[in-house]
Design an enzyme around this catalytic site. Structure first.
Site, PDB file in Angstrom:
ATOM      1  N   TYR A 168       0.825  -1.218   0.000  1.00  0.00           N
ATOM      2  CA  TYR A 168       0.000   0.000   0.000  1.00  0.00           C
ATOM      3  C   TYR A 168       0.858   1.267   0.000  1.00  0.00           C
ATOM      4  O   TYR A 168       0.818   2.073  -0.945  1.00  0.00           O
ATOM      5  CB  TYR A 168      -0.935  -0.071   1.209  1.00  0.00           C
TER       6      TYR A 168
ATOM      7  N   PHE B 109       1.452   7.357  11.852  1.00  0.00           N
ATOM      8  CA  PHE B 109       0.188   7.197  12.561  1.00  0.00           C
ATOM      9  C   PHE B 109      -0.744   6.444  11.598  1.00  0.00           C
ATOM     10  O   PHE B 109      -0.318   5.460  11.021  1.00  0.00           O
ATOM     11  CB  PHE B 109      -0.273   8.555  13.115  1.00  0.00           C
TER      12      PHE B 109
ATOM     13  N   ILE C 287     -18.319  -0.881  15.471  1.00  0.00           N
ATOM     14  CA  ILE C 287     -17.516   0.078  16.253  1.00  0.00           C
ATOM     15  C   ILE C 287     -16.965  -0.679  17.455  1.00  0.00           C
ATOM     16  O   ILE C 287     -17.736  -1.217  18.258  1.00  0.00           O
ATOM     17  CB  ILE C 287     -18.394   1.255  16.723  1.00  0.00           C
ATOM     18  N   PHE C 288     -15.636  -0.717  17.561  1.00  0.00           N
ATOM     19  CA  PHE C 288     -15.020  -1.497  18.640  1.00  0.00           C
ATOM     20  C   PHE C 288     -14.938  -0.667  19.925  1.00  0.00           C
ATOM     21  O   PHE C 288     -13.894  -0.108  20.245  1.00  0.00           O
ATOM     22  CB  PHE C 288     -13.629  -1.987  18.223  1.00  0.00           C
TER      23      PHE C 288
ATOM     24  N   LEU D 101       5.808 -10.357  -3.418  1.00  0.00           N
ATOM     25  CA  LEU D 101       4.401 -10.476  -3.847  1.00  0.00           C
ATOM     26  C   LEU D 101       3.591 -11.417  -2.948  1.00  0.00           C
ATOM     27  O   LEU D 101       2.527 -11.873  -3.359  1.00  0.00           O
ATOM     28  CB  LEU D 101       4.289 -10.910  -5.321  1.00  0.00           C
TER      29      LEU D 101
ATOM     30  N   TYR E  26       4.077  -6.849  16.661  1.00  0.00           N
ATOM     31  CA  TYR E  26       4.325  -6.005  15.487  1.00  0.00           C
ATOM     32  C   TYR E  26       5.187  -4.797  15.876  1.00  0.00           C
ATOM     33  O   TYR E  26       6.230  -4.530  15.259  1.00  0.00           O
ATOM     34  CB  TYR E  26       2.986  -5.548  14.885  1.00  0.00           C
TER      35      TYR E  26
ATOM     36  N   GLY F 288       1.773  -8.174  -1.340  1.00  0.00           N
ATOM     37  CA  GLY F 288       1.654  -7.050  -2.261  1.00  0.00           C
ATOM     38  C   GLY F 288       1.036  -7.507  -3.575  1.00  0.00           C
ATOM     39  O   GLY F 288       0.655  -8.675  -3.725  1.00  0.00           O
TER      40      GLY F 288
HETATM   41  N1  UDP Z   1     -12.079   0.166  14.328  1.00  0.00           N
HETATM   42  C1  UDP Z   1     -13.437  -0.078  14.505  1.00  0.00           C
HETATM   43  N2  UDP Z   1     -14.043  -0.990  13.670  1.00  0.00           N
HETATM   44  C2  UDP Z   1     -13.372  -1.656  12.691  1.00  0.00           C
HETATM   45  C3  UDP Z   1     -11.986  -1.397  12.515  1.00  0.00           C
HETATM   46  C4  UDP Z   1     -11.370  -0.468  13.357  1.00  0.00           C
HETATM   47  O1  UDP Z   1     -14.084   0.490  15.374  1.00  0.00           O
HETATM   48  O2  UDP Z   1     -13.990  -2.488  11.997  1.00  0.00           O
HETATM   49  C5  UDP Z   1     -11.428   1.159  15.194  1.00  0.00           C
HETATM   50  C6  UDP Z   1     -10.234   0.608  15.971  1.00  0.00           C
HETATM   51  O3  UDP Z   1     -10.687   0.058  17.195  1.00  0.00           O
HETATM   52  C7  UDP Z   1      -9.381   1.861  16.167  1.00  0.00           C
HETATM   53  C8  UDP Z   1      -9.682   2.698  14.901  1.00  0.00           C
HETATM   54  O4  UDP Z   1     -10.895   2.160  14.372  1.00  0.00           O
HETATM   55  O5  UDP Z   1      -9.806   2.605  17.277  1.00  0.00           O
HETATM   56  C9  UDP Z   1      -8.608   2.594  13.851  1.00  0.00           C
HETATM   57  O6  UDP Z   1      -8.315   1.221  13.649  1.00  0.00           O
HETATM   58  P1  UDP Z   1      -7.373   0.703  12.477  1.00  0.00           P
HETATM   59  O7  UDP Z   1      -7.333  -0.801  12.554  1.00  0.00           O
HETATM   60  O8  UDP Z   1      -7.785   1.318  11.172  1.00  0.00           O
HETATM   61  O9  UDP Z   1      -5.949   1.315  12.831  1.00  0.00           O
HETATM   62  P2  UDP Z   1      -5.041   1.213  14.161  1.00  0.00           P
HETATM   63  O10 UDP Z   1      -5.272   2.495  14.905  1.00  0.00           O
HETATM   64  O11 UDP Z   1      -5.437   0.008  14.925  1.00  0.00           O
HETATM   65  O12 UDP Z   1      -3.670   1.129  13.611  1.00  0.00           O
END
Ligand code: UDP
Length: 326
Positions: free
Chosen positions: A11, A169, A205-206, A33, A141, A36
């Site tokens: 990406y 970020f 939404i997590f 690959l 990671y 990618g």
């Molecule tokens: N997130 C979410 N639902 C999803 C994927 C991500 O609520 O299906 C939230 C995740 O908990 C975090 C934000 O979105 O707070 C960004 O997540 P992402 O995986 O894009 O990037 P990260 O910050 O983990 O590198």
């Protein structure tokens, strides 16, 4: 300049390759690959297939390309996967990077720009986050990227290879030609856009019980073009050390979903799920050092334009690069 982009079919690597070619550099892409995509490699770049875990392939690629600098993206990137199956992350990310540096030293290549991450800091002690924060990763990671930074620091000190660590970020957005196609996808913006594309019913939404105004996590979303530009600026001789790359603005998960609703005109239903393990409440970059020393200035800082660029790419590439296995 002759530049080798390791991981140039991924990406961020694909967009950096595109922008290096636009800027007139002579670019070779080195990629296995595995994750990618062949179609993500700019046709103006020379493609050399190889794998950092096989040292003879990177030694040959450095020779063939005559690279004066390497930009290194080749790595596994998914935090959740790293916590289920850690050892391949050390093998690919750390031992692969060690092989790369050994080959660079042997070839006399004196400049490395390394794709690092704010995940090397773990839960930050202050906000926004600058480069002086202690690095205490909370995932395999993040640890794998920190170990690479340490190897590279010693290589700089002892072998004189100038090393730049760009700690990203939340990378997102797309150019017209190149965008985000991971399998499986775990990142928020491409997952949200799967809803209006008809590829999923809703977004989850997590967690909405974080200590933020709307209860959802806050992240610093940075356009892939701006990230790529920082790599190009970092090629300048005399630059080394770590730089945080973000806009300095935080958006909550709910705010990102709202912007995607405006951009796509789709209601994008959202449901609540429990918190995802390992998520920090808030991650926002202080990128003053990158602005001052690299002369870096994000041009696509507005979240709406970031989501629009991703939406345009996904609409024109509904199956991504069309080579997903599932
Ligand atoms: N997130 C979410 N639902 C999803 C994927 C991500 O609520 O299906 C939230 C995740 O908990 C975090 C934000 O979105 O707070 C960004 O997540 P992402 O995986 O894009 O990037 P990260 O910050 O983990 O590198």
């Amino acid at each position: 300049m002759k530049v080798l982009v390791a991981g140039g079919a991924g990406y961020i690597g694909s967009v950096t390759t595109e922008m290096l070619c636009d800027a007139g550099h002579e670019v070779s892409v080195f990629d296995n690959l595995e994750r990618g995509h062949r179609a993500a490699i700019d046709p103006r770049a020379q493609f050399i297939q190889g794998d950092l875990r096989r040292p003879e392939t990177i030694e040959a690629a450095l020779k063939e390309s005559g690279a004066e600098a390497v930009i290194h993206f080749a790595a596994y990137i998914e935090v959740g996967e790293s916590m289920r199956d850690p050892l391949p992350f050390f093998e690919n990310n750390v031992s692969g990077s060690l092989n790369l540096m050994k080959a660079m030293v042997a070839a006399g290549c004196k400049k490395l720009i390394f794709s690092s991450t704010c995940a090397t800091y773990g839960t930050p002690e202050k906000m926004p986050m600058d480069e002086t924060l202690p690095q205490k990763p909370e995932s395999v990671y993040g640890e794998s990227k920190l170990l690479c930074e340490k190897i590279f620091q010693w290589a700089e000190q002892i072998h004189g290879v100038e090393c730049v660590f760009l700690r990203y970020f939340n990378a997102c957005g797309a150019t017209e030609k190149y965008g985000e196609d991971h399998s499986p996808e775990t990142h928020l913006i491409p997952l949200i856009l799967q809803v209006p594309l008809g590829q999923r019913e809703k977004i989850f939404i997590f967690g909405d019980d974080y200590d933020t105004p709307d209860g959802t996590c806050i992240r610093d979303y940075i356009h892939i073009r701006d990230l790529a530009q920082a790599h190009i600026l970092a090629l300048k001789p005399g630059i080394s050390g770590a730089f945080n790359l973000g806009n300095g603005d935080g958006y909550s998960v709910k705010e990102v979903i709202d912007v995607a609703r405006e951009v796509t005109g789709h209601p994008i239903p959202a449901d609540l799920e429990p918190r995802r393990a390992g998520d920090c409440t808030r991650l926002i970059s202080d990128s003053a050092k990158a602005r001052e020393i690299l002369g870096w200035k994000p041009e696509y800082a507005d979240l709406r334009s970031i989501v629009e660029s991703a939406w345009n790419w996904h609409q024109s590439h509904p199956a991504g690069y069309g080579d997903r296995s599932e």
